[in-house]
Design a protein around this motif. Structure first.
Motif, PDB file in Angstrom:
ATOM      1  N   SER A  34       0.890  -1.092   0.152  1.00 15.63           N
ATOM      2  CA  SER A  34      -0.050   0.043  -0.119  1.00 15.63           C
ATOM      3  C   SER A  34       0.744   1.204  -0.019  1.00 15.63           C
ATOM      4  O   SER A  34       2.187   1.115   0.269  1.00 15.63           O
ATOM      5  CB  SER A  34      -1.000  -0.014   1.040  1.00 15.63           C
ATOM      6  OG  SER A  34      -0.140   0.224   2.273  1.00 15.63           O
ATOM      7  N   PRO A  35       0.415   2.472  -0.381  1.00 17.52           N
ATOM      8  CA  PRO A  35       1.148   3.522  -0.439  1.00 17.52           C
ATOM      9  C   PRO A  35       1.975   3.980   0.873  1.00 17.52           C
ATOM     10  O   PRO A  35       2.957   4.271   1.000  1.00 17.52           O
ATOM     11  CB  PRO A  35       0.375   4.595  -0.686  1.00 17.52           C
ATOM     12  CG  PRO A  35      -0.807   4.101  -1.415  1.00 17.52           C
ATOM     13  CD  PRO A  35      -0.874   2.702  -0.795  1.00 17.52           C
ATOM     14  N   GLY A  36       1.076   3.573   2.011  1.00 18.96           N
ATOM     15  CA  GLY A  36       1.603   3.850   3.543  1.00 18.96           C
ATOM     16  C   GLY A  36       2.882   2.980   3.413  1.00 18.96           C
ATOM     17  O   GLY A  36       3.711   3.498   4.338  1.00 18.96           O
ATOM     18  N   LEU A  38       4.796   1.642   1.396  1.00 18.98           N
ATOM     19  CA  LEU A  38       5.798   1.999   0.537  1.00 18.98           C
ATOM     20  C   LEU A  38       6.625   3.197   1.080  1.00 18.98           C
ATOM     21  O   LEU A  38       7.812   3.146   1.074  1.00 18.98           O
ATOM     22  CB  LEU A  38       5.227   2.509  -0.707  1.00 18.98           C
ATOM     23  CG  LEU A  38       5.161   1.523  -1.877  1.00 18.98           C
ATOM     24  CD1 LEU A  38       4.653   2.060  -3.108  1.00 18.98           C
ATOM     25  CD2 LEU A  38       6.598   0.815  -2.104  1.00 18.98           C
TER      26      LEU A  38
END
Lengths: 595, 355
Positions: A34-36, A38
């Motif tokens: 997820s972007p978090g 990453l």
């Protein structure tokens, strides 16, 4: 594109048929992040950011757990005992009259000074505050002071004696006695156990009734116990006896006062009074010209001690002389005596409780103590709590104001945006440091409670700090609002709240986190500066800033490095840590940074 | 020339700023899903300290057309001619300035905000840029399913299957559900956009240049996908593009726009057989022919498009038209039906008495 074909492949997949092991199956090949996650991954690969995180974590553990583990309180003052030579008592030769008044009477201070003047001028009458007094000299430096009341005027006209009575209660026998006294030229006479004074005027005599008021003497009475006080009758008898003994050269005499038998022994200018009881005698009091008084009000100096001191003084004291006094319990006490012009000063070595100011690092106080005798390590921990807490609360408040106002400005635009941005401009043009200094001075003047002051400080810092965040949020939302995914949310008919909280806010949060983290360091610095200037957190609360405040004293700055260096180091580490984390987060949130 | 007084100038400016809203109300015919009548979208130009409106950018300046159910209308024109604005104004993503938009016989602009939100699923849009049209912080299942849940298109327990079905229909694998947009290629992202639009079970979809940002091989996939889905779900498309070959492939009817005006509108076959408007002719002559020996008589349009804030008087195209007449410079042409369903706005066909 052949859709049917594709669908067939899916069918096979779903039916769980074995898939060729050589196939590049996305599901197996790519790890889903997820972007978090990453961001987190990029963050932990950044060494500097990790260093910063460790710094901050260390500071947190130090401040919160440390303060919890420390046995000392934040404002605990430490003391120690130090042997100090302190003045115990002073001895002086008495040159001022002591007035021993009769029971239930009072001899006012002003009248006392009038008495001194009158006695020096050999007057036997004086007046003070409308009251007449008369003096009878018993001996050198021994007087009796009387309350005086005019009773009669005797006028002699052509040999005829004429008596005018002020008090009609006086009988004819008193007039007889009065005329007798006038004829004999007596100055005083007694009638009915009362003393009367005759004063010759130009043409007449004035008669006064005398009421004993006080005995004025230069001698001091030292009793065996603090409970005994000298009475007029006792003093009168003793003074007379002493005077007579000194005149006659006798050594001792028995005196009875109030049914008690005393024996007086005289030696030079001193006298000892013994209480006689069935032939035994015990020391009761000493009379001398010397006044031995302790500087402590509640300390009674025993008669033995006084005797010992007086004996030394009569031998003559030169320089500082040591002596040992054995007290009632048989313990030896060391004293020194020193002559100081007309006075003698007695000193003793006392265990004195002093504040441990600027105590160097020791086992008890690992980082030493500060000027107030407080443990520096403890104060650093509590100061860290306050500095970090203020930093966090200020940033939370200013972020909240910033998000709300910036969000409103960005989302609604038009005149709302214009209004809010002008407010932001106004706030940006306020010189914040002078404002804070002025408010701090105002709170000083109002004597604001330190705890409430801390809360005020947080709100003031937040109030002056929100415009930057509001501006950033507004810009971010303005640009996001025009993005196609925001138009898509409108096209798909999502509710406004979902559009704001699910699409706008999550996209602003990265920048928000970065700017908040960076401003945390700034807030902590500002707080330290204010506390250093004495305008921020106040004693008894510790803050790193007000610990460093000690350097305003040059002596402390140069001699007691351990007082202020650690606090400065804490500030440095914390601010550095927050800046490292902020930079790390910014890099991590920036997808263009490949680390 | 006499000097104009200040008052006169002010009066003229005021007159210029009035947006005319004259049209003959449409009579709804149920075979059309969308009927657009004299639709205008002007963007105000603000100037000065007080931000006064001093003029308008006439992005859409009175266009009229109808789309039958289950057909595709291609809307072509060069960049900046107002195609995208027209699409968005039809969906009421920007407010109209004047005119009529009937969707299923009902005026879109008569709905209240709540009613509009309820009707949104029936008309969807696919955006040009698949990169900026997906929220980067949401997984695919959320992007596709969010509005499905909001509008309760399927019961809660069928939600996952429904999303999987839609994804499969759009050529995505169900295991893509939990991924984030940054993990996809452009073509896949466009499929996600299509899935998001189709998940709401729409009747009408505005495809706003859905393939312009993709490379040619992917373009074909997406176009075919759109056509397959149209068959499957009985969709009606308004296909906005500047690529005539794509439009030719997908459309049933074609509208040609120039500077906010719909200059020609008709069935695809009619228009390709016999383009009438000089602008359409020029456009169609620019279609590349996959034959190196073929000789093409290209019609070159000189100059650039005039500013929509201050369009030329008369026919807007007269500044660049090869067959410009004196009349074109002063008189605004009106729409004429040359053959059944084939409309043109040009003075060249003023004398034509046909149909």
């Amino acid at each position: 594109m052949n859709r049917k074909n594709k669908n067939n492949i899916h069918m096979e997949d779903r039916q769980g048929k074995p898939v060729d092991s050589m196939a590049l199956d996305d599901e197996k090949r790519i790890k889903i992040l997820s972007p978090g996650l990453l961001v987190f991954k990029r963050f932990i690969r950044n060494k500097l950011a990790i260093t910063g995180a460790i710094f901050i974590l260390a500071m947190f553990i130090f401040s919160y757990f440390g303060g919890w583990l420390m046995p000392y309180r934040e404002d605990e003052v430490f003391t120690k005992y130090v042997d100090m030579s302190k003045v115990y008592a002073a001895v002086s030769e008495n040159t001022e009259y002591k007035f021993i008044t009769t029971d239930n009477t009072e001899f006012p201070m002003i009248a006392r000074s009038q008495f001194v003047l009158a006695s020096n001028n050999d007057r036997n009458l004086f007046e003070s505050q409308g009251v007449s007094y008369s003096i009878e000299k018993l001996a050198d430096e021994l007087f009796v002071v009387f309350n005086t009341r005019e009773v009669a005027v005797v006028s002699i006209i052509l040999g005829n004696t004429n008596v005018a009575l002020s008090d009609p209660s006086m009988g004819p026998s008193f007039i007889e006695r009065l005329e007798e006294a006038v004829d004999a030229g007596e100055e005083t006479f007694t009638y009915n156990d009362k003393k009367y004074l005759l004063v010759q005027g130009k043409k007449n005599y004035l008669a006064y009734e005398l009421e004993p008021l006080a005995l004025a003497t230069l001698n001091r009475y030292d009793f065996i116990s603090a409970d005994i006080s000298v009475s007029y009758d006792f003093a009168f008898a003793m003074e007379l006896a002493m005077h007579e003994l000194m005149e006659t050269g006798e050594k001792s005499r028995l005196i009875t006062v109030g049914g008690v038998e005393y024996e007086m022994e005289v030696e030079e200018e001193k006298a000892s009074i013994y209480l006689r009881n069935n032939g035994d005698r015990t020391l009761y009091a000493n009379i001398s010209r010397y006044l031995v008084e302790s500087i402590y009000q509640d300390v009674f100096i025993s008669i033995d001690f006084k005797d010992q001191v007086k004996a030394m003084m009569s031998e003559g004291v030169e320089g500082v002389q040591d002596f040992v006094y054995v007290n009632i319990d048989g313990e030896e006490e060391e004293y020194t005596i020193e002559r100081n012009n007309t006075e003698w000063v007695i000193r003793w070595i006392e265990d004195t409780l002093v504040i441990k100011a600027y105590d160097p690092p020791s086992k008890e106080h690992i980082m030493g103590t500060d000027g107030n005798g407080m443990d520096i390590l403890t104060r650093l921990m509590y100061g860290g709590r306050i500095s970090l807490m203020i930093g966090f609360i200020v940033v939370v408040i200013e972020t909240m104001i910033g998000i709300i106002l910036g969000g409103i400005a960005g989302y609604f635009g038009k005149w709302v945006d214009n209004l809010i941005m002008r407010i932001v401009d106004t706030f940006n043009s306020i010189p914040s440091l002078p404002i804070i200094i002025i408010i701090g001075a105002m709170m000083d003047a109002q004597r604001v409670d330190p705890k409430i002051r801390m809360i005020y400080l947080m709100f003031i810092l937040a109030f002056l700090g929100w415009p930057g965040i509001a501006r950033m949020v507004r810009g971010q939302i303005l640009s996001l609002r025009e993005q196609e995914f925001m138009i898509a949310t409108e096209a798909t008919g999502l509710s406004v709240s979902k559009r704001i909280f699910k699409h706008l806010v999550p996209n602003v949060i990265p920048q928000l986190i970065v700017i908040s983290t960076l401003s945390l360091g700034g807030v902590i610095l500002t707080e330290s500066v204010l506390s250093f200037l004495g305008l921020g957190v106040k004693f008894p609360f510790a803050s790193w800033g007000n610990i460093i405040n000690a350097v305003s004293n040059v002596h402390v700055m140069t001699n007691y490095l351990f007082v202020w260096i650690p606090a400065g180091f804490c500030i440095l580490i914390t601010v550095l840590g927050f800046n490292f984390i902020g930079d790390g987060l910014r890099d991590a949130f920036d997808p263009k940074m490949k680390r | 020339m006499t000097e104009k007084s200040k008052r006169q100038i002010a009066a003229e400016t005021k007159e210029r700023l009035v947006i005319e809203d004259n049209y003959i109300p449409l009579v709804h015919d149920d075979k059309y899903i969308l009927e657009v009548n004299a639709l205008k979208k002007y963007f105000p130009i603000k100037d000065g300290l007080l931000q006064r409106v001093t003029g308008h950018i006439k992005a859409v300046d009175g266009i009229s057309f109808k789309i039958e159910r289950g057909t595709t209308m291609g809307l072509v024109g060069e960049s900046g001619c107002g195609k995208t604005t027209a699409g968005r104004t039809i969906l009421r993503l920007t407010e109209k300035s004047a005119g009529q938009v009937l969707f299923n016989g009902k005026e879109v602009y008569d709905y209240t905000k709540k009613e509009l939100q309820a009707i949104r699923p029936q008309m969807q849009i696919i955006f040009q840029d698949p990169f900026s049209s997906l929220s980067p912080r949401l997984p695919i299942r959320e992007i596709i399913g969010e509005a499905v849940r909001e509008h309760e298109i399927v019961p809660r327990n069928e939600f996952n299957d429904y999303i999987n079905d839609i994804m499969e229909n759009c050529g995505l694998q169900p295991y893509h559900r939990d991924r984030y947009p940054h993990e996809f290629s452009g073509g896949q992202r466009q499929r996600i956009c299509i899935a998001r639009a189709l998940a709401l079970n729409p009747d009408f979809v505005v495809c706003d240049e859905p393939v312009s940002a993709l490379d040619v091989s992917v373009q074909a996939q997406i176009i075919n996908l759109l056509m397959d889905l149209q068959d499957k779900f009985k969709l009606t498309y308004l296909f906005i593009s500047h690529d005539l070959s794509v439009v030719e492939h997908i459309s049933d009817t074609i509208g040609v726009m120039y500077l906010g005006d719909l200059v020609e509108f008709g069935r695809k076959e009619d228009i390709f057989r016999m383009p009438l408007h000089p602008y359409t002719k020029a456009l169609f002559s620019a279609i590349p022919v996959p034959d190196p020996t073929a000789k093409i008589n290209r019609i070159l349009i000189e100059g650039s498009m005039p500013s929509p804030a201050n369009p030329p008087k008369g026919c807007k195209f007269h500044t660049r038209c090869q067959s410009c007449m004196e009349m074109c410079k002063t008189v605004v042409p009106v729409q004429k039906e040359i053959e059944p369903g084939h409309y043109v706005v040009c003075h060249l066909y003023n004398d034509y008495e046909g149909a």
